[in-house]
Enzyme design. Structure first.
Site, short mmCIF file in Angstrom:
data_model
loop_
_atom_site.label_atom_id
_atom_site.label_comp_id
_atom_site.label_asym_id
_atom_site.label_seq_id
_atom_site.Cartn_x
_atom_site.Cartn_y
_atom_site.Cartn_z
N GLY A 15 -16.25 -26.41 -1.56
CA GLY A 15 -14.79 -27.23 -1.32
C GLY A 15 -14.07 -26.65 0.12
O GLY A 15 -15.03 -25.68 0.59
N ARG A 42 -22.12 -33.49 -8.92
CA ARG A 42 -21.83 -34.63 -7.70
C ARG A 42 -22.39 -32.79 -6.21
O ARG A 42 -23.26 -33.72 -5.23
CB ARG A 42 -20.34 -34.43 -7.63
CG ARG A 42 -19.76 -35.11 -6.82
CD ARG A 42 -18.45 -36.57 -6.67
NE ARG A 42 -17.91 -34.84 -7.20
CZ ARG A 42 -17.25 -34.48 -5.57
NH1 ARG A 42 -17.14 -35.03 -4.90
NH2 ARG A 42 -15.90 -33.65 -6.11
N CYS A 131 -0.29 -22.60 -3.47
CA CYS A 131 -0.59 -21.85 -2.60
C CYS A 131 0.74 -21.44 -2.03
O CYS A 131 1.57 -20.90 -1.15
CB CYS A 131 -1.82 -22.52 -1.86
SG CYS A 131 -0.66 -24.92 -2.04
N ARG A 244 4.60 -33.52 2.11
CA ARG A 244 3.84 -33.57 2.69
C ARG A 244 3.60 -33.12 4.23
O ARG A 244 4.33 -34.72 4.49
CB ARG A 244 2.54 -34.40 1.70
CG ARG A 244 1.00 -34.08 2.85
CD ARG A 244 0.44 -32.47 1.81
NE ARG A 244 0.46 -33.08 0.77
CZ ARG A 244 -0.42 -32.29 0.14
NH1 ARG A 244 -0.67 -30.99 0.33
NH2 ARG A 244 -0.42 -31.88 -1.50
N HIS A 251 0.54 -24.28 5.65
CA HIS A 251 2.19 -24.42 4.68
C HIS A 251 3.50 -23.56 5.60
O HIS A 251 3.46 -22.55 5.53
CB HIS A 251 2.23 -23.98 3.02
CG HIS A 251 1.27 -24.78 2.47
ND1 HIS A 251 0.47 -26.17 2.94
CD2 HIS A 251 1.57 -25.26 1.24
CE1 HIS A 251 -0.09 -26.60 2.15
NE2 HIS A 251 0.00 -25.75 1.11
#
Lengths: 348, 348
Positions: A15, A42, A131, A244, A251
């Site tokens: 990821g 997966r 985060c 967002r 960020h």
């Protein structure tokens, strides 16, 4: 620690955050004797490289954790719920980057610059905060220590990489379609699992994660609840509005605070933050120096600038806080917790 | 008004806001008998169409304003300083969209939903507030009227069109360069006339307009000072952090307020705003309904959503306010002031 180093597992190795964890472990030269890379079914079978060596990612099973000493989890809350206890049962210490255990009273929630000592209270699992919470508390803790802290109101400017690799693709594909004057269909943002999806390119979406009944999103409530837990301030007044943006990584946060001491100047807050752990002060308006997400990408620090005293309230201050959400917001904070485990002698 | 309508001049007719002014005058079917389109020397000679007829834009001179009844200015502060008094001298009423006269105590600063009556106090010039101020006071005035207002802390998410057509080009060109993996050199944003320029595509820049010595930008001080003037509340506590985003059009604002009445619910604030003039309530979290800039483009309204009561402070509320910065933030508010002049019988 064995002679050759620790047996470390990374769960969710393929990821966006998992990849940054591996890069960070490599960059920090973390003492790894054996590396086990795991994922959900997966992604199993994918190849990942670490220090020039190729690894095949294996599907996580309870037995995968035999002999593992530190397991860094970042494969979603359900994977953590299923396998973190299995890892702990087999003697591993889990550093979990999902929200699965963050508010569990038996699990320390740790940002090493703020509450490293809490690691000692672990029962096998240590949670890595959200985060957007991490970078804020890194900036606020030195202020709290020096002047006390009564109130926090934060508005966030969050990058799409916090929503995963598919969200990054969606932003780029959409931006290109709009520049070409072509049609497009939003499919991921604001929240993959929610009912509706909206344009993110050249837009701003005031929703991150799903809504709670109180009108706040889960992301906003994470910021509120996690900040209180990490800073050991259940009485702190915290409010968040999470938004967002069409930014890939990094960020930003506009933070209004009220401290608990009269007569403090903006210069005092700047001086304090200029030497604070994990913080880089970027605050020179005359030369247009302030933090921006594009500058923060790839760096472990939390950048703070635009520090101003409120014009009306003596105890009020405004700050602008920026960090790489995949690093200090996730991978680096997790690896930092692993380094603290070594430093504190909790892994041998 | 003459039989055929008013003699209206638009100064800055070729600019981003000037173009929206003409489109708005046309859409509102404003009673124009004669239209004079003016600009600086640089843009004179350009052709502009209005109601299917082509006009050549002329360079503004003092004599250009002979016989003009209403002059809408949007060609920069220096043009307003030079020519607004000339227009007034010749009997015109000036609606000025620049910052030249906004804080002049002899000039009313008007958002018709908030302080339309102030227009009556004009001495020839009526100022149109800063874009980010207008949409905020439209949302706040009904709350002030019902519950009083003590404190405002706003963090903005502002579109590049507020910095003009060149800034729009820069955003699009840069976004394309980044998607192509090509080099680029920022030349306009954050502020054309400032020393340094930064990437805006896929970034967020916490600077709009230049910095003042107090660490706030001029844009932030405009929001602070203009809000107090428009709302007739010199004592109101207002703070702003203004941030430029990679959005073409549509400003968003995360607004924290403290009202002057205990026990008010979020539902009461929503009910109030659902019928407030100029406001469209978009607040249905369960169905992911909230305002976004991409949805506000081309509309005259101010959209308000994400209304939440603070979890700690009984008088605290959070709102998300979005509007088209070229329309309600500029062109529409100016035309609306012109309509008010007619309604109040101040132009005949």
């Amino acid at each position: 620690m064995s002679e050759n180093g620790l047996h470390v597992a990374v769960v969710g190795a393929t990821g966006a955050v998992g990849q940054q964890m591996l890069a960070t472990l490599e960059k920090r030269d973390f003492p790894i004797g054996k590396l086990t890379l795991l994922s959900s079914a997966r992604s199993a079978g994918k190849k990942v490289s670490f220090k020039g060596q190729e690894y095949e990612v294996q599907e996580a099973t309870p037995e995968s954790f035999e002999g593992v000493q530190i397991a860094l989890f970042s494969a979603g809350g359900s994977v953590s719920k299923q396998f973190a206890p299995e890892a702990v049962k087999r003697g591993a210490i889990v550093v979990d980057n999902t929200s699965a255990y963050r508010m569990d009273p038996n699990v320390p929630l740790v940002v090493p610059e703020v509450n490293e000592e809490d690691i000692k209270l672990h029962n096998g699992i240590i949670a890595n905060p959200n985060c957007s919470t991490i970078q804020m508390v890194v900036a606020l803790e030195p202020i709290r220590q020096a002047f006390g802290l009564d109130k926090v109101v934060v508005s966030t400017y969050q990058a799409v990489s916090g929503a995963g690799a598919a969200a990054i693709d969606e932003l780029k594909t959409q931006a290109q379609a709009i520049l070409n004057g072509e049609e497009f269909t939003p499919e991921i943002l604001p929240v993959g699992g929610d009912k509706k999806h909206y344009q993110i390119a050249f837009n701003a979406i005031p929703q991150i994660d799903k809504f709670q009944d109180n009108g706040f999103t889960f992301e906003e409530m994470k910021m509120i609840n996690e900040t209180k837990k990490i800073m050991h301030m259940p009485e702190l007044s915290v409010a968040a509005t999470c938004v967002r943006l069409p930014v890939v990584t990094g960020h930003s946060e506009s933070v209004y605070i009220e401290i608990n001491k009269q007569g403090v100047s903006a210069q005092e807050v700047k001086s304090l933050l200029s030497t604070a752990p994990g913080v880089v002060l970027q605050d020179d308006p005359e030369n247009q120096v302030y933090p921006m997400p594009a500058d923060a990408v790839g760096k472990n620090d939390t950048f703070v600038g635009r520090i101003r005293k409120d014009l009306d309230k003596d105890t009020g201050f405004h700050l602008w806080v920026v960090s790489d959400n995949l690093l200090k917001g996730a991978a680096w904070n997790s690896v930092q917790i692993a380094e603290s485990l070594l430093k504190l002698g909790l892994v041998k």
